[in-house]
Write a protein that holds these residues in place. Structure first.
Motif, PDB file in Angstrom:
ATOM      1  N   UNK A  58     -82.597   3.981  43.550  1.00 28.95           N
ATOM      2  CA  UNK A  58     -82.116   3.658  44.778  1.00 28.95           C
ATOM      3  C   UNK A  58     -83.018   2.223  45.575  1.00 28.95           C
ATOM      4  N   UNK A  59     -84.206   2.418  45.875  1.00 25.61           N
ATOM      5  CA  UNK A  59     -84.647   1.341  46.824  1.00 25.61           C
ATOM      6  C   UNK A  59     -84.761  -0.274  45.447  1.00 25.61           C
ATOM      7  N   UNK A  60     -84.828  -0.136  44.250  1.00 28.50           N
ATOM      8  CA  UNK A  60     -85.010  -0.923  43.348  1.00 28.50           C
ATOM      9  C   UNK A  60     -83.541  -2.167  43.235  1.00 28.50           C
ATOM     10  N   UNK A  61     -82.205  -1.326  43.471  1.00 28.35           N
ATOM     11  CA  UNK A  61     -80.550  -1.143  43.300  1.00 28.35           C
ATOM     12  C   UNK A  61     -80.433  -2.335  44.560  1.00 28.35           C
ATOM     13  N   UNK A  62     -80.845  -1.967  45.769  1.00 30.64           N
ATOM     14  CA  UNK A  62     -81.059  -2.617  46.741  1.00 30.64           C
ATOM     15  C   UNK A  62     -81.670  -3.554  47.001  1.00 30.64           C
ATOM     16  N   UNK A  63     -82.757  -3.872  46.900  1.00 29.39           N
ATOM     17  CA  UNK A  63     -83.877  -4.851  46.892  1.00 29.39           C
ATOM     18  C   UNK A  63     -83.633  -5.562  46.041  1.00 29.39           C
ATOM     19  N   UNK A  88     -75.777   5.916  42.870  1.00 28.79           N
ATOM     20  CA  UNK A  88     -76.105   7.740  42.761  1.00 28.79           C
ATOM     21  C   UNK A  88     -76.990   8.588  43.791  1.00 28.79           C
ATOM     22  N   UNK A  89     -76.453   9.616  43.989  1.00 33.41           N
ATOM     23  CA  UNK A  89     -77.364  10.578  45.066  1.00 33.41           C
ATOM     24  C   UNK A  89     -78.875  11.260  44.287  1.00 33.41           C
TER      25      UNK A  89
END
Length: 288
Positions: A58-63, A88-89
């Protein structure tokens, strides 16, 4: 239904679909976006399809979404807000094991007891490794995105002026005419009418030659350079309009004639056509 409501319904609502619509509006291909963001093509396709579970986390997806929005000139804040409901959780990170005073494993009397001091370096190494990974992720997400697409430089080649190449010998050879084979000047009525004051020297003037194997007639001002078979320069000078020159040497001759359209050349009384050898008013050829 009002036009505003129809326009709102026609707009894409997903984060990925909004990014894709903006990319297509700008006329960019997925490969171009992937090259600018330094991502794989399948990762761009996953973002545009809102399949964030295939991304590293998720951290990569936000970036990725933040940098994608910057590349397309979009406001990243509303996209990131909507993104939270699509991620995703993730599994909660397992806490690091606590270190007790004495931790040992007894597998019989033959194995030594392992103390906490022997496991401490491994725990410290794990903490340092986690910090390095987290720092690398943070550094990558902070890198600026340049929306300019890479284009190869265009190389420009300057044209070659053949007149400039052959003009330089004129100034360097004008002073060398006194040491050459005798060149006769036969003035024509046009040249005689010109108000030219010749330089008179005390020495006796030799009788000019009025014949030679080569004859040059200048209808307009021109310059001529001729070498014979021995490499001897038989003439190299500027001939004024109306001037005429007779020269002799040993054939074959190598000639360069400027202002060739206004120059007539005769070999043993027969005129030589200069047109086939002329480029940009300069004729360069060998004459036998």
């Amino acid at each position: 239904m009002s036009e505003q409501t129809e326009s709102t319904m026609s707009q894409p609502h997903g984060v990925g679909s909004r990014l894709k619509a903006r990319r297509e509006q700008m006329g960019l291909a997925i490969e171009q976006v992937a090259a600018q963001l330094k991502l794989a093509k399948k990762q761009i396709e996953a973002i545009e399809s809102d399949h964030y579970s295939s991304l590293p986390g998720n951290t990569f997806a936000r970036g990725f979404v933040r940098n994608y929005a910057k590349l397309l000139g979009m406001d990243a804040a509303p996209l990131l807000a909507d993104l939270e409901g699509l991620l995703p959780t993730e599994r909660a990170q397992v806490a690091l094991p606590s270190v007790r005073e004495e931790v040992g494993v007894s597998l019989g009397s033959t194995l030594p007891r392992v103390s906490s001091s022997s496991r401490l370096p491994a725990v410290v190494a794990g903490v340092i490794g986690f910090g390095l990974v987290f720092g690398g992720v943070w550094w990558y997400l902070q890198q600026p995105v340049s929306p300019q697409l890479d284009t190869p430089p265009v190389e420009v080649v300057a044209p070659v002026d053949p007149v400039a190449e052959v003009a330089s010998p004129v100034s360097s050879t004008a002073s060398a005419t006194a040491s050459q084979v005798a060149v006769a000047v036969v003035p024509t009525p046009a040249a005689a009418a010109a108000t030219v004051t010749p330089t008179v020297t005390p020495a006796a003037t030799p009788t000019p030659a009025t014949s030679g194997e080569l004859r040059l007639v200048a209808r307009g001002e021109t310059w001529v350079q001729i070498f014979d078979a021995d490499g001897r320069r038989v003439i190299s000078e500027v001939i004024p309009a109306g001037g005429e020159r007779f020269v002799s040497g040993r054939a074959p001759y190598r000639l360069k004639i400027g202002n060739a359209p206004q120059t007539r050349l005769y070999l043993r009384g027969k005129e030589v056509d200069l047109a086939p050898y002329t480029q940009v008013n300069v004729a360069a050829f060998e004459l036998k």
